[in-house]
Design a protein around this motif. Structure first.
Motif, PDB file in Angstrom:
ATOM      1  N   MET A   1       0.971  -1.141   0.312  1.00  0.00           N
ATOM      2  CA  MET A   1      -0.326   0.060   0.088  1.00  0.00           C
ATOM      3  C   MET A   1       0.773   0.967   0.158  1.00  0.00           C
ATOM      4  SD  MET A   1      -3.055  -1.315  -0.315  1.00  0.00           S
ATOM      5  CE  MET A   1      -4.233   0.068   0.544  1.00  0.00           C
ATOM      6  N   VAL A   2       0.571   2.322  -0.593  1.00  0.00           N
ATOM      7  CA  VAL A   2       0.657   3.660  -0.716  1.00  0.00           C
ATOM      8  C   VAL A   2       0.166   4.993   0.050  1.00  0.00           C
ATOM      9  CG1 VAL A   2       2.144   5.340  -2.096  1.00  0.00           C
ATOM     10  CG2 VAL A   2       2.066   3.168  -2.381  1.00  0.00           C
ATOM     11  N   LYS A   3       0.998   5.430   0.428  1.00  0.00           N
ATOM     12  CA  LYS A   3      -0.297   7.070   1.571  1.00  0.00           C
ATOM     13  C   LYS A   3       0.114   7.759   0.674  1.00  0.00           C
ATOM     14  CE  LYS A   3      -0.283   5.986   5.957  1.00  0.00           C
ATOM     15  NZ  LYS A   3       0.308   6.406   7.502  1.00  0.00           N
ATOM     16  N   LEU A   4      -0.846   9.053   0.718  1.00  0.00           N
ATOM     17  CA  LEU A   4       0.221  10.011  -0.051  1.00  0.00           C
ATOM     18  C   LEU A   4      -1.414  11.185   0.536  1.00  0.00           C
ATOM     19  CD1 LEU A   4      -1.396  10.228  -3.260  1.00  0.00           C
ATOM     20  CD2 LEU A   4      -2.366   8.460  -1.978  1.00  0.00           C
ATOM     21  N   THR A   5      -1.369  11.839   0.886  1.00  0.00           N
ATOM     22  CA  THR A   5      -1.954  13.106   0.704  1.00  0.00           C
ATOM     23  C   THR A   5      -2.294  14.387  -0.287  1.00  0.00           C
ATOM     24  OG1 THR A   5      -0.662  13.635   2.969  1.00  0.00           O
ATOM     25  CG2 THR A   5      -2.814  15.023   2.709  1.00  0.00           C
ATOM     26  N   ILE A   6      -4.044  13.795  -0.121  1.00  0.00           N
ATOM     27  CA  ILE A   6      -4.521  15.267  -1.297  1.00  0.00           C
ATOM     28  C   ILE A   6      -6.021  16.018  -0.487  1.00  0.00           C
ATOM     29  CG2 ILE A   6      -5.619  14.519  -3.023  1.00  0.00           C
ATOM     30  CD1 ILE A   6      -5.364  12.093  -3.497  1.00  0.00           C
ATOM     31  N   ASN A   7      -4.973  17.086  -0.481  1.00  0.00           N
ATOM     32  CA  ASN A   7      -6.410  17.899   0.196  1.00  0.00           C
ATOM     33  C   ASN A   7      -6.118  17.875   1.964  1.00  0.00           C
ATOM     34  OD1 ASN A   7      -6.181  19.262  -2.739  1.00  0.00           O
ATOM     35  ND2 ASN A   7      -8.658  19.003  -2.602  1.00  0.00           N
ATOM     36  N   ASN A   8      -4.901  17.815   2.293  1.00  0.00           N
ATOM     37  CA  ASN A   8      -4.811  17.491   3.939  1.00  0.00           C
ATOM     38  C   ASN A   8      -5.615  16.105   4.356  1.00  0.00           C
ATOM     39  OD1 ASN A   8      -3.295  19.748   4.007  1.00  0.00           O
ATOM     40  ND2 ASN A   8      -5.341  21.002   4.058  1.00  0.00           N
ATOM     41  N   ILE A  11      -4.175   9.258   2.867  1.00  0.00           N
ATOM     42  CA  ILE A  11      -5.280   7.679   2.398  1.00  0.00           C
ATOM     43  C   ILE A  11      -4.558   6.707   1.626  1.00  0.00           C
ATOM     44  CG2 ILE A  11      -5.620   9.060  -0.124  1.00  0.00           C
ATOM     45  CD1 ILE A  11      -7.506   6.965  -0.292  1.00  0.00           C
ATOM     46  N   ASP A  12      -4.209   5.655   1.806  1.00  0.00           N
ATOM     47  CA  ASP A  12      -4.328   4.668   1.769  1.00  0.00           C
ATOM     48  C   ASP A  12      -4.338   3.892   0.544  1.00  0.00           C
ATOM     49  OD1 ASP A  12      -1.599   4.853   3.312  1.00  0.00           O
ATOM     50  OD2 ASP A  12      -2.855   3.846   5.068  1.00  0.00           O
ATOM     51  N   VAL A  13      -4.069   3.417  -0.660  1.00  0.00           N
ATOM     52  CA  VAL A  13      -3.940   2.932  -1.786  1.00  0.00           C
ATOM     53  C   VAL A  13      -2.976   2.067  -2.403  1.00  0.00           C
ATOM     54  CG1 VAL A  13      -5.550   5.246  -2.489  1.00  0.00           C
ATOM     55  CG2 VAL A  13      -3.189   4.474  -3.712  1.00  0.00           C
ATOM     56  N   PRO A  14      -3.785   0.961  -3.253  1.00  0.00           N
ATOM     57  CA  PRO A  14      -2.603   0.005  -3.808  1.00  0.00           C
ATOM     58  C   PRO A  14      -1.875   0.377  -4.868  1.00  0.00           C
ATOM     59  CG  PRO A  14      -4.673  -1.020  -3.615  1.00  0.00           C
ATOM     60  CD  PRO A  14      -5.338   0.431  -3.755  1.00  0.00           C
ATOM     61  N   GLN A  15      -0.114  -0.567  -4.990  1.00  0.00           N
ATOM     62  CA  GLN A  15       0.276   0.389  -5.715  1.00  0.00           C
ATOM     63  C   GLN A  15      -0.247  -0.083  -6.976  1.00  0.00           C
ATOM     64  OE1 GLN A  15       3.862   0.628  -4.370  1.00  0.00           O
ATOM     65  NE2 GLN A  15       4.136   2.152  -6.838  1.00  0.00           N
ATOM     66  N   GLY A  16       0.601   1.312  -7.882  1.00  0.00           N
ATOM     67  CA  GLY A  16      -0.765   1.533  -9.220  1.00  0.00           C
ATOM     68  C   GLY A  16      -1.832   2.320  -9.624  1.00  0.00           C
ATOM     69  N   THR A  17      -2.211   2.390  -8.953  1.00  0.00           N
ATOM     70  CA  THR A  17      -2.819   2.890  -8.662  1.00  0.00           C
ATOM     71  C   THR A  17      -3.008   4.964  -9.023  1.00  0.00           C
ATOM     72  OG1 THR A  17      -4.569   2.440  -6.196  1.00  0.00           O
ATOM     73  CG2 THR A  17      -5.217   4.621  -6.679  1.00  0.00           C
ATOM     74  N   THR A  18      -3.963   5.531  -9.505  1.00  0.00           N
ATOM     75  CA  THR A  18      -3.314   6.583 -10.622  1.00  0.00           C
ATOM     76  C   THR A  18      -3.865   7.638  -8.729  1.00  0.00           C
ATOM     77  OG1 THR A  18      -5.084   6.813 -11.726  1.00  0.00           O
ATOM     78  CG2 THR A  18      -3.622   6.103 -12.610  1.00  0.00           C
ATOM     79  N   VAL A  19      -3.324   9.025  -8.977  1.00  0.00           N
ATOM     80  CA  VAL A  19      -3.951   9.800  -8.289  1.00  0.00           C
ATOM     81  C   VAL A  19      -4.968  10.515  -8.558  1.00  0.00           C
ATOM     82  CG1 VAL A  19      -3.902  12.691  -7.707  1.00  0.00           C
ATOM     83  CG2 VAL A  19      -1.189  11.506  -8.485  1.00  0.00           C
ATOM     84  N   LEU A  20      -5.577  10.411  -9.917  1.00  0.00           N
ATOM     85  CA  LEU A  20      -7.262  10.953  -9.976  1.00  0.00           C
ATOM     86  C   LEU A  20      -7.649   9.735  -9.207  1.00  0.00           C
ATOM     87  CD1 LEU A  20      -9.484  12.050 -11.338  1.00  0.00           C
ATOM     88  CD2 LEU A  20      -8.686  10.277 -13.134  1.00  0.00           C
ATOM     89  N   GLN A  21      -7.593   8.468  -9.431  1.00  0.00           N
ATOM     90  CA  GLN A  21      -8.228   7.416  -8.470  1.00  0.00           C
ATOM     91  C   GLN A  21      -8.580   7.339  -6.967  1.00  0.00           C
ATOM     92  OE1 GLN A  21      -5.869   4.253 -10.686  1.00  0.00           O
ATOM     93  NE2 GLN A  21      -7.699   3.236 -11.944  1.00  0.00           N
TER      94      GLN A  21
END
Length: 691
Positions: A1-8, A11-21
């Motif tokens: 899983m990859v952790k990123l921040t969108i508008n503060n 979220i954790d999403v699977p590897q290969g997920t796009t920013v839009l998804q």
């Protein structure tokens, strides 16, 4: 899983997920034109630009995979300026014809421009004009509106599987075109209109017929084939104006076939709107009282063994239940829902279902097709098979008659031959395909209904069961044995027991008995695929909604309702119980089918034990508990069929299945008649019913 921040928001999403998804999972809106969740990523419209920290410029969120620690902002001044600029460029050449555009009110470009665009443009140059393209009788083009999102090109290539659309030219001179101005031959071409984000591709039959805010929308189920696609019926006044798909991931995803979408103009043509009685060799209008009394007088002179009932391909379960109960009260054992004579084993549900399920196709790794023109018989299942092929690791083999020219599989499929003896060779591991089936983890076979209509249909069905068992297709976690039904009513009829009793006749024997004079009265419930001469001198009661072949032969006609005019139960090929909704009322004196049979039973003094639709459905549940569920797959127990007979040496004949005309509704449709003339292969045009 990859952790990123969108508008503060983290979220954790699977590897290969796009920013839009990832943003969509957080319910953060990012406008798009070229992106579609079921199509390959193009990244060419640039509408989905977002700001990424430590990046000097905006990024295309639809094409950017997430990375650990990524920080995204979707509504900064930089992003808003970029979106305004993109829209300003897109509108340089876009004509301002929203008031006359059929896409008006449902247009992504309209909505996104209002939400993210500016109030004016800095460009004063003349707008370019692009010539309209010829894409067949179903699609009307206004290519000056095209914004080059290429959704249509990717849909044609990936989902429909026909390489018939592409782009020519570069820059301002780029145009989307069907090469050599040929018609789109896919059975799914109507979906191009749905995915077009502007008004470049519109529905030709629907052109200038209505506005979305004027239409009454009803969610229902399609019955033009056995897939059971989820649809939305749009009505204007007392007419069905158009039919659109509804999302159902396990059946049709968000697509429907062209027949489902465009045959709706046949709903109002050639309709039966009052009873008829044959007098002096001619059918004459009659009252309900006279029609029912005529039937009662005829039945009163007959024994139960001299009466038979057949149900057709569009009959709902409620009406079949009522007719079966009426025949039981009349002591008639002769009932059958298989008007084409296809073999099945009614006591074993798994013998006539698509057991893998439509969604389950995506887990298969090899498929053996047996005499099925699946692309035309079930376009949505064929599209799901192509989706599985594109995912990789999928092999397909075909045993059966030649497919219509240009209407074969849209994924690599090896044609092994057209001899039924090949099934025996595969079973005894004499054929190379047997080794591949043995090695496969999730093998499946799809048996076409046309194979079961042959004189050796029972032997073919038995041989397919043995193949399924021999090659480990039947396991607690997997069932790879599938019968592909073509008729919406078939599975429901078999589930409700609309088959002969112990001493009753199947369809073939009923017709023989009619010609001999042993059966003197036949009740046809939506039966339109049997030639009139086969009923001999029997008294024929026809209950249906169109003046098709069955009505022409009838001695008494009882006008019924179409699937858009009643609440009714249907069971699709995978055994999923679904219910239609009433979008409008039947025309004239026509009535819901089960009510007609209920009224006749009372007139005969054989009153059926239900007065409401709910009571009919309770009787259905008593007959078969599967009807207590809706939109659910109920796994069927596997059992040995124990069918007898030998395989015929006669090869499977070539398919002549006319996709555009398979039932009374599509045969009454002007649109489907045009498609038959312009799109159907030559070998299919002569035959206008199941073949």
């Amino acid at each position: 899983m990859v952790k990123l921040t969108i508008n503060n928001q983290e979220i954790d999403v699977p590897q290969g997920t796009t920013v839009l998804q990832a943003a969509q999972q957080l319910e953060i809106e990012i406008p798009v034109f070229c992106y579609h969740s079921r199509l390959a990523i193009a990244g060419n419209c640039r509408m989905c630009l977002v700001e990424m920290e430590k990046s000097p410029k905006t990024i295309a969120s639809c094409a950017m995979p997430v990375s650990e620690g990524m920080v995204i902002h979707t509504h900064t001044p930089m992003v808003e300026k970029a979106r305004r600029g993109v829209l300003e460029f897109l509108l340089i050449n876009h004509p301002l014809d929203c008031p006359i555009c059929d896409q008006g009110g449902e247009c992504d470009l309209q909505d996104i421009t209002v939400a993210y665009g500016s109030s004016g443009s800095r460009f004063k140059e003349n707008k370019r004009a692009v010539a309209e393209k010829s894409m067949g009788p179903l699609i009307k083009t206004f290519m000056t509106r095209c914004i080059h999102c290429t959704r249509c090109v990717r849909f044609a290539a990936d989902i429909a599987g026909v390489q018939e659309l592409g782009a020519i030219g570069r820059g301002e001179n780029m145009e989307i075109t069907a090469y050599l101005d040929q018609s789109i031959t896919s059975e799914l071409s109507g979906n191009l209109v749905d995915i077009c984000p502007v008004g470049a591709l519109t529905s030709s039959p629907y052109s200038f017929r209505g506005r979305p805010w004027d239409l009454v929308k009803t969610e229902s189920i399609d019955v033009m084939d056995a897939v059971g696609s989820n649809i939305r019926i749009d009505t204007y006044g007392m007419r069905v104006i158009r039919i659109l798909p509804r999302l159902h991931e396990d059946i049709n995803e968000e697509w429907i076939s062209d027949k489902t979408r465009h045959a709706c103009d046949g709903l109002a043509r050639q309709r039966l709107d009052q009873p008829y009685v044959r007098k002096n060799g001619k059918l004459e209008p009659a009252s309900w009282e006279e029609a029912l009394q005529t039937i009662c007088e005829k039945i009163g002179t007959l024994k139960g063994s001299q009466i038979a009932a057949l149900s057709g391909d569009m009959a709902d379960v409620e009406s079949m239940m009522a007719l079966k109960d009426l025949m039981t009260k009349l002591r008639s054992p002769h009932t059958d829902c298989r008007q084409d004579g296809a073999v099945s084993v009614p006591q074993h549900r798994a013998s006539y279902l698509f057991n893998t399920t439509i969604a389950g196709i995506e887990s298969a790794d090899i498929c053996l097709f047996i005499n099925t023109a699946i692309r035309q018989e079930a376009p949505l299942i064929h599209a799901r098979l192509r989706k599985r092929y594109l995912a990789g690791g999928f092999k397909a083999f075909y045993v059966g008659g030649d497919l219509p020219t240009g209407r074969g599989f849209t994924f690599p499929t090896e044609h092994l031959g057209n001899h039924p003896a090949l099934l025996e060779d595969i079973l005894k591991t004499k054929h190379p395909v047997a080794k591949l089936l043995k090695k496969a983890q999730n093998p499946m076979l799809i048996l076409g209904q046309s194979a079961l209509r042959r004189t050796d249909g029972a032997a073919i069905l038995q041989k397919c069961q043995e193949i399924a068992e021999e090659f480990d297709m039947i396991r607690p976690d997997w069932n790879g044995f599938n019968v592909l039904q073509q008729a919406a009513a078939r599975v429901g009829g078999l589930d409700i027991g609309f088959v002969p009793d112990e001493k009753g006749y199947i369809t073939h024997h009923i017709l023989k008995a009619c010609q001999k004079g042993d059966i003197k009265l036949v009740y046809l419930l939506n039966v339109d695929e049997i030639e009139a001469a086969q009923f001999g001198q029997a008294f024929v009661i026809y209950q249906g909604h169109h003046g098709d072949q069955g009505a022409h032969r009838a001695d008494v006609i009882l006008p019924g309702a179409t699937y858009t005019e009643k609440e009714a139960t249907y069971v699709n090929t995978e055994g999923r119980v679904q219910v239609t909704s009433q979008a409008l009322f039947p025309p004239g004196e026509a009535k819901e089918d089960w009510r007609i049979i209920r009224a006749l039973s009372e007139k005969l003094g054989k009153k059926l034990p239900y007065d409401t639709l709910g009571e009919v459905r309770l009787s259905m549940i008593d007959k078969n508990p599967v009807f207590s569920t809706q939109d659910t797959i109920v796994p069927s127990l596997w059992a040995t069929f124990n069918l007898e007979g030998a395989l015929d040496k006669t090869p499977f004949s070539a398919h002549s299945f006319n996709f555009y005309m398979t039932d009374p509704i599509s045969r009454a449709s002007e649109t489907m008649a045009t498609c038959t003339r312009e799109l159907a292969p030559d070998s299919c045009r002569k035959k206008v019913h199941h073949g």
